[in-house]
Design a protein around this motif. Structure first.
Motif, short mmCIF file in Angstrom:
data_model
loop_
_atom_site.label_atom_id
_atom_site.label_comp_id
_atom_site.label_asym_id
_atom_site.label_seq_id
_atom_site.Cartn_x
_atom_site.Cartn_y
_atom_site.Cartn_z
N LEU A 1 80.34 148.93 133.32
CA LEU A 1 81.29 148.84 134.30
C LEU A 1 81.41 150.31 134.31
O LEU A 1 81.15 151.68 133.95
CB LEU A 1 82.59 148.79 134.03
N PHE B 1 91.03 152.58 124.49
CA PHE B 1 91.21 151.21 124.98
C PHE B 1 91.82 149.75 123.55
O PHE B 1 91.72 150.04 122.51
CB PHE B 1 90.12 150.47 125.86
N GLY B 2 92.75 149.38 123.85
CA GLY B 2 93.57 148.72 123.08
C GLY B 2 92.43 147.70 122.86
O GLY B 2 91.04 147.02 124.11
N THR B 3 92.61 146.27 122.20
CA THR B 3 91.84 145.68 121.83
C THR B 3 92.19 143.93 122.31
O THR B 3 91.41 143.15 122.96
CB THR B 3 92.30 144.52 120.32
N ASN C 1 93.91 147.85 138.12
CA ASN C 1 95.01 148.53 137.99
C ASN C 1 96.11 147.50 137.87
O ASN C 1 96.47 146.94 139.29
CB ASN C 1 94.30 149.79 138.28
N PRO D 1 87.39 145.38 123.91
CA PRO D 1 87.35 146.16 124.97
C PRO D 1 86.77 146.65 126.11
O PRO D 1 85.48 147.03 124.47
CB PRO D 1 88.66 147.05 124.34
N PRO D 2 86.74 147.62 126.54
CA PRO D 2 84.75 148.79 126.98
C PRO D 2 84.96 149.93 126.32
O PRO D 2 85.61 150.46 125.37
CB PRO D 2 85.97 148.79 128.32
N GLN E 1 80.74 147.14 127.91
CA GLN E 1 82.03 146.03 127.26
C GLN E 1 80.81 144.57 127.09
O GLN E 1 79.82 143.95 127.96
CB GLN E 1 83.35 145.60 128.30
N LEU F 1 78.52 143.57 129.82
CA LEU F 1 78.69 144.05 131.76
C LEU F 1 78.98 145.92 131.37
O LEU F 1 80.03 146.16 130.65
CB LEU F 1 80.33 142.84 131.40
N LEU G 1 92.66 155.80 135.98
CA LEU G 1 91.03 155.62 135.69
C LEU G 1 90.81 154.57 136.44
O LEU G 1 92.15 153.16 136.63
CB LEU G 1 90.39 154.71 134.40
N GLN H 1 92.44 141.93 133.02
CA GLN H 1 90.48 142.14 133.21
C GLN H 1 90.37 140.60 133.81
O GLN H 1 91.30 139.69 133.26
CB GLN H 1 89.60 142.46 132.48
N GLN I 1 98.06 153.26 131.31
CA GLN I 1 97.18 152.94 131.69
C GLN I 1 97.58 151.08 131.26
O GLN I 1 96.86 150.62 130.04
CB GLN I 1 96.08 152.36 132.62
N TRP J 1 86.64 137.19 136.23
CA TRP J 1 84.79 137.80 136.60
C TRP J 1 83.97 139.06 135.96
O TRP J 1 83.54 139.29 136.51
CB TRP J 1 85.07 137.41 137.86
N GLY J 2 85.53 139.96 135.16
CA GLY J 2 85.28 140.94 134.37
C GLY J 2 85.88 141.89 135.40
O GLY J 2 86.01 143.34 134.72
N GLN J 3 85.95 142.06 136.24
CA GLN J 3 86.96 142.75 136.62
C GLN J 3 88.15 143.94 136.32
O GLN J 3 88.77 142.53 136.00
CB GLN J 3 87.03 142.72 138.72
N LEU J 4 88.77 144.67 135.89
CA LEU J 4 89.33 145.59 135.62
C LEU J 4 90.33 146.34 136.74
O LEU J 4 90.05 147.24 137.88
CB LEU J 4 89.11 146.72 134.55
N ARG K 1 76.40 142.70 135.74
CA ARG K 1 76.64 142.16 133.83
C ARG K 1 74.67 142.01 133.82
O ARG K 1 73.33 141.80 135.22
CB ARG K 1 76.86 140.88 134.63
N PHE L 1 94.79 144.55 128.80
CA PHE L 1 94.06 146.07 128.16
C PHE L 1 94.97 146.85 128.71
O PHE L 1 95.57 147.27 129.75
CB PHE L 1 93.11 146.38 128.48
N PHE M 1 95.75 147.28 132.80
CA PHE M 1 95.10 147.06 133.36
C PHE M 1 95.23 145.55 133.58
O PHE M 1 95.24 144.65 132.36
CB PHE M 1 93.88 147.09 133.18
N PHE N 1 88.04 151.23 138.31
CA PHE N 1 86.60 150.97 137.95
C PHE N 1 86.32 149.49 139.10
O PHE N 1 87.13 149.70 139.65
CB PHE N 1 87.35 149.02 136.51
N GLY N 2 85.04 149.81 139.02
CA GLY N 2 84.23 149.45 139.72
C GLY N 2 84.02 147.52 139.56
O GLY N 2 84.80 146.73 138.28
N GLU N 3 83.67 146.75 140.10
CA GLU N 3 83.87 145.17 139.61
C GLU N 3 82.80 145.08 138.88
O GLU N 3 82.51 144.10 137.61
CB GLU N 3 83.12 144.41 140.66
#
Lengths: 119, 107
Positions: free
Chosen positions: A90, B97-99, B45, A42-43, A37, A88, A108, B37, B33, B40-43, A115, B86, B35, A110-112
């Protein structure tokens, strides 16, 4: 608390270095994923493993080398990266099995993230 | 290919306000789904919602599969709701994924 664990959280490497990103999931999931990402995007899918077999490779350059030692672990080996690979990274997992998609949900997790900065 | 569009792209809210985020799909939905974010970047759920409506505290989501869209409702927004939202749908063996919608909640 996430049940998908990624290490390291941050990594700075030079273009000649070799490093690895690691991911572990404790949910008994069958499929594991690497995403990349960039900022404000988006990822993007890189790789999918199902039952430890590589099922999807989204035309990722060979300087990224995935490895799935067992169904709980996923590594991403990095070598000779470019500054534009800074992003990043993921890891994710899902119960869904690529080879038997009727089994399990596709939810799905995800992990943290790790970076990565390439100098 | 599968298209996933989100709107609005950016949203600024006063704390306490409500909002609706939208996700449109180019084909039928069978696995979706939402999400969040965080900065800090964590996605994280929020909802796994192929169809119907679900609620979790101040958040709720509705997917109308036959009309190819999903909505995420945020009520009584808080500054901790800031970040990017997202939606993603499963197609074949991968998620699309959407934008994203970038939400900023100001005190």
């Amino acid at each position: 608390d996430t049940e998908v664990t990624q290490t390291p959280k941050h990594l700075v490497m030079g273009m000649t270095n070799k490093k690895s990103l690691k991911c572990e999931q404790h949910m008994g999931h069958r499929a594991m994923y690497w995403y990349k990402q960039k900022a404000k995007k988006p990822p993007e899918l890189m790789f999918v493993y199902s039952y430890e077999k590589l099922s999807i490779n989204e035309s990722v350059p060979s300087r990224f080398s995935p490895e799935c030692p067992n169904s709980s672990l996923l590594n991403l080996h990095l070598h000779a990266l470019q500054p534009e690979d800074s992003a990043l990274y993921l890891c994710a997992s899902s119960q869904r099995d690529t080879y038997q998609p009727s089994l399990g949900t596709g939810e799905l997790f995800f992990g943290e993230g790790s970076r990565l900065t390439v100098l | 290919g599968i298209q996933v569009e989100q709107s609005p792209p950016d949203l600024i809210l006063q704390e306490g306000a409500n909002s609706t985020l939208r996700c449109n799909f180019s084909d039928s939905v069978n696995n979706l789904q939402w999400f969040h974010q965080n900065p800090w970047g964590q996605l994280i759920n929020l909802f796994y919602i192929p169809s119907g409506t679900k609620q979790n505290g101040r958040l709720s989501a509705t997917t109308v599969a036959t009309e190819r869209y999903s909505l995420l409702y945020i009520s009584s927004s808080q500054t901790t709701d800031s970040g990017v939202y997202f939606c993603a749908r499963l197609g074949g063996n991968q998620f699309y994924f959407g934008t994203g919608t970038s939400l900023t909640v100001i005190p």
